[in-house]
Enzyme design. Structure first.
Site, PDB file in Angstrom:
ATOM      1  N   HIS A  13       0.865  -1.201   0.000  1.00 55.11           N
ATOM      2  CA  HIS A  13       0.000   0.000   0.000  1.00 55.11           C
ATOM      3  C   HIS A  13       0.892   1.239   0.000  1.00 55.11           C
ATOM      4  O   HIS A  13       1.505   1.572   1.008  1.00 55.11           O
ATOM      5  CB  HIS A  13      -0.907   0.013   1.239  1.00 55.11           C
ATOM      6  CG  HIS A  13      -1.853   1.180   1.252  1.00 55.11           C
ATOM      7  ND1 HIS A  13      -3.189   1.036   1.540  1.00 55.11           N
ATOM      8  CD2 HIS A  13      -1.671   2.500   1.012  1.00 55.11           C
ATOM      9  CE1 HIS A  13      -3.782   2.214   1.482  1.00 55.11           C
ATOM     10  NE2 HIS A  13      -2.873   3.127   1.161  1.00 55.11           N
ATOM     11  N   LEU A  16       2.594   7.130  -4.506  1.00 53.54           N
ATOM     12  CA  LEU A  16       3.775   7.713  -5.167  1.00 53.54           C
ATOM     13  C   LEU A  16       3.493   9.106  -5.705  1.00 53.54           C
ATOM     14  O   LEU A  16       4.425   9.843  -6.027  1.00 53.54           O
ATOM     15  CB  LEU A  16       4.231   6.812  -6.317  1.00 53.54           C
ATOM     16  CG  LEU A  16       4.835   5.455  -5.935  1.00 53.54           C
ATOM     17  CD1 LEU A  16       5.066   4.602  -7.184  1.00 53.54           C
ATOM     18  CD2 LEU A  16       6.130   5.623  -5.153  1.00 53.54           C
ATOM     19  N   ARG A  17       2.186   9.460  -5.842  1.00 50.91           N
ATOM     20  CA  ARG A  17       1.774  10.706  -6.502  1.00 50.91           C
ATOM     21  C   ARG A  17       2.203  10.679  -7.968  1.00 50.91           C
ATOM     22  O   ARG A  17       2.432   9.601  -8.530  1.00 50.91           O
ATOM     23  CB  ARG A  17       2.332  11.953  -5.791  1.00 50.91           C
ATOM     24  CG  ARG A  17       2.155  11.958  -4.274  1.00 50.91           C
ATOM     25  CD  ARG A  17       0.736  11.911  -3.801  1.00 50.91           C
ATOM     26  NE  ARG A  17       0.651  12.102  -2.352  1.00 50.91           N
ATOM     27  CZ  ARG A  17      -0.330  11.661  -1.603  1.00 50.91           C
ATOM     28  NH1 ARG A  17      -1.328  10.954  -2.130  1.00 50.91           N
ATOM     29  NH2 ARG A  17      -0.344  11.889  -0.310  1.00 50.91           N
ATOM     30  N   ASN A  41      -5.214   7.430  -6.142  1.00 48.03           N
ATOM     31  CA  ASN A  41      -5.931   8.678  -5.805  1.00 48.03           C
ATOM     32  C   ASN A  41      -5.177   9.909  -6.306  1.00 48.03           C
ATOM     33  O   ASN A  41      -4.798  10.793  -5.554  1.00 48.03           O
ATOM     34  CB  ASN A  41      -6.223   8.769  -4.292  1.00 48.03           C
ATOM     35  CG  ASN A  41      -4.976   8.737  -3.422  1.00 48.03           C
ATOM     36  OD1 ASN A  41      -3.942   8.185  -3.815  1.00 48.03           O
ATOM     37  ND2 ASN A  41      -5.059   9.310  -2.240  1.00 48.03           N
ATOM     38  N   LEU A 219      -4.974   9.240   7.902  1.00 44.46           N
ATOM     39  CA  LEU A 219      -6.314   8.638   7.955  1.00 44.46           C
ATOM     40  C   LEU A 219      -6.237   7.186   7.513  1.00 44.46           C
ATOM     41  O   LEU A 219      -5.528   6.904   6.546  1.00 44.46           O
ATOM     42  CB  LEU A 219      -7.281   9.410   7.052  1.00 44.46           C
ATOM     43  CG  LEU A 219      -7.636  10.812   7.579  1.00 44.46           C
ATOM     44  CD1 LEU A 219      -8.398  11.601   6.528  1.00 44.46           C
ATOM     45  CD2 LEU A 219      -8.439  10.714   8.873  1.00 44.46           C
ATOM     46  N   ASP A 247       1.429   2.705   3.494  1.00 43.52           N
ATOM     47  CA  ASP A 247       0.590   3.882   3.279  1.00 43.52           C
ATOM     48  C   ASP A 247       1.436   5.158   3.285  1.00 43.52           C
ATOM     49  O   ASP A 247       0.943   6.228   3.643  1.00 43.52           O
ATOM     50  CB  ASP A 247      -0.550   3.975   4.303  1.00 43.52           C
ATOM     51  CG  ASP A 247      -1.667   4.891   3.826  1.00 43.52           C
ATOM     52  OD1 ASP A 247      -1.698   5.228   2.628  1.00 43.52           O
ATOM     53  OD2 ASP A 247      -2.497   5.282   4.659  1.00 43.52           O
ATOM     54  N   HIS A 251       3.197  14.570   1.453  1.00 44.15           N
ATOM     55  CA  HIS A 251       2.614  15.902   1.283  1.00 44.15           C
ATOM     56  C   HIS A 251       3.728  16.907   1.605  1.00 44.15           C
ATOM     57  O   HIS A 251       4.503  16.680   2.546  1.00 44.15           O
ATOM     58  CB  HIS A 251       1.455  16.147   2.253  1.00 44.15           C
ATOM     59  CG  HIS A 251       0.247  15.296   2.003  1.00 44.15           C
ATOM     60  ND1 HIS A 251      -0.705  15.607   1.060  1.00 44.15           N
ATOM     61  CD2 HIS A 251      -0.163  14.138   2.567  1.00 44.15           C
ATOM     62  CE1 HIS A 251      -1.657  14.682   1.056  1.00 44.15           C
ATOM     63  NE2 HIS A 251      -1.352  13.767   1.965  1.00 44.15           N
ATOM     64  N   ALA A 263      -3.739  14.870   5.412  1.00 47.39           N
ATOM     65  CA  ALA A 263      -3.526  13.595   6.109  1.00 47.39           C
ATOM     66  C   ALA A 263      -2.503  12.773   5.357  1.00 47.39           C
ATOM     67  O   ALA A 263      -2.596  12.627   4.142  1.00 47.39           O
ATOM     68  CB  ALA A 263      -4.845  12.829   6.185  1.00 47.39           C
TER      69      ALA A 263
HETATM   70  O1  DOR Z   1      -3.408   9.593   5.600  1.00 48.66           O
HETATM   71  C1  DOR Z   1      -3.732   9.265   4.483  1.00 48.66           C
HETATM   72  N1  DOR Z   1      -3.163   9.814   3.383  1.00 48.66           N
HETATM   73  N2  DOR Z   1      -4.690   8.348   4.338  1.00 48.66           N
HETATM   74  C2  DOR Z   1      -5.205   8.051   3.159  1.00 48.66           C
HETATM   75  O2  DOR Z   1      -6.090   7.253   3.105  1.00 48.66           O
HETATM   76  C3  DOR Z   1      -4.738   8.745   1.930  1.00 48.66           C
HETATM   77  C4  DOR Z   1      -3.392   9.296   2.086  1.00 48.66           C
HETATM   78  C5  DOR Z   1      -3.016  10.285   1.015  1.00 48.66           C
HETATM   79  O3  DOR Z   1      -3.248  10.007  -0.165  1.00 48.66           O
HETATM   80  O4  DOR Z   1      -2.477  11.333   1.353  1.00 48.66           O
HETATM   81 ZN    ZN Z   2      -3.348   5.108   1.450  1.00 56.98          ZN
END
Ligand code: DOR
Ligand code: ZN
Length: 343
Positions: A13, A16-17, A41, A219, A247, A251, A263
């Site tokens: 999980h 990478l953006r 996402n 999150l 995960d 950011h 998050a």
């Molecule tokens: O903390 C998080 N960041 N939880 C997620 O589900 C998405 C992720 C993100 O894409 O920044």
């Molecule tokens: Zn995630």
């Protein structure tokens, strides 16, 4: 023990953006991990096999020389995902499954699912074709407290879903509660979970006591200590249902240290040492290899890696900040010591 050699791990999980940031995020993971499930996402989200193939090429273009890192692409499930897309995903060797984001649950989830039950024909096709469903398990309605959102999602959506589709291959991502551990343990071998380093190493005190710590904000949000202890138990239990998934979610520092911060914990720069730290705390370093390099591959039906990585017990400090193409970023665990480093 001063050295630990294990099968090359995978990250089941990972965010990478896109764009210029790939020049930082791809090597950070590829230098240690053999494969990673890449989250879809983006803006716009990766909803089709064609988009996933193009995104995969952009990732591969940033692999370090002679590195064989393999991105495994997750498609973004929407209310409009068609059966054709499920069939195309089942046939494509680079697509690993679909990611279900409840709409509004987290970063770039606006295009996510608004009516889980309304996708029942899609889930039926996924079960039949054995295409995995990767789930961000949180309800998003304002009446449910943020600390209860995972438990309510399991009760409201996941248990009924698994009753309707008992053969669905399902990964409950980044679990945070004792309720999630119990749910996964209660299901068959087709249901598993990933666990992040921050949910093993921290609880909500680490987010809120003595001041708000934006770099520990992710999150699903960190939960109370009892939940953390149950995750820790599950991770060292030797159950093949629980495996690595960082995960890691980068950011920019400016987007974390602000009035309404994003998050996500950027754990990739220290990912394997963070897990080693946890397993050492549990006196269970011998369990790290299956958790990091075995159970995930077994679950998804990939061979375990034929290569190895070595960790050495030489304490190091995670950098306070790393520079990236989108500006400075504060990695998870910044400024703190870890006992293990990758050789
Ligand atoms: O903390 C998080 N960041 N939880 C997620 O589900 C998405 C992720 C993100 O894409 O920044
Ligand atoms: Zn995630």
């Amino acid at each position: 023990m001063t050295e630990l050699t294990i099968t090359t791990p995978d990250d089941w999980h990972l965010h990478l953006r896109d764009g210029e940031l790939l020049a930082n995020t791809v090597p950070a993971t590829a230098e240690v991990f053999g494969r990673a499930v890449v989250m879809p996402n983006l803006v716009p989200p990766v909803t089709s096999v064609e988009q996933a193939e193009a995104y995969r090429q952009r990732i591969l273009a940033q692999r370090p020389p002679e590195n064989n890192f393999q991105p495994l692409m997750a498609l973004y499930l929407t209310q409009n995902t068609s059966l054709e897309t499920v069939r195309a995903a089942a046939q494509n060797p680079h697509v690993i499954g679909f990611k279900l984001y409840p709409s509004g649950a987290t970063t770039n989830s606006d295009a996510g699912v608004t009516d889980v039950d309304g996708l029942d024909n899609v889930f039926a096709a996924m079960a039949e074709l054995q295409v995995p469903l990767l789930v961000h398990g949180e309800v998003t309605t304002a009446d449910i407290d943020i600390f209860d959102r995972e438990k309510v999602f399991i009760d409201r959506h996941l248990r009924p879903l698994m009753q309707r589709h008992p053969n669905l291959k399902l990964v409950l991502e980044h679990i945070t509660t004792a309720d999630a551990v119990a749910f996964v343990e209660s299901q068959g071998s087709n249901v598993a979970a990933t666990i992040t380093p921050q949910h093993l190493l921290m609880n909500r005190n680490d987010l809120l006591v003595g001041g708000v710590r934006p770099h520990n904000y992710c999150l699903p949000i960190l939960k109370r200590r009892d939940h953390q202890l149950e995750l820790r138990r599950a991770a060292v239990s030797g159950s093949p249902k629980f495996f690595i998934g960082t995960d890691s979610a980068p950011h920019a520092q400016s987007k974390k240290e602000t009035a309404c911060g994003c998050a996500g914990c950027y754990s990739a720069p220290a990912a394997l040492p963070l897990y080693a730290e946890f397993f050492e705390q549990m006196n269970a370093l011998e369990k790290l290899e299956d958790f990091a390099s075995g159970f995930g591959a077994d679950f998804y039906g990939y061979p375990r890696a034929a290569t190895k990585v070595t960790l050495v017990r030489e304490p190091w400090r995670v950098p306070e900040v790393v520079s990236t193409a989108v500006g400075p970023m504060v990695p998870y665990w910044a400024g703190n010591l870890l006992n293990w480093q990758v050789k």
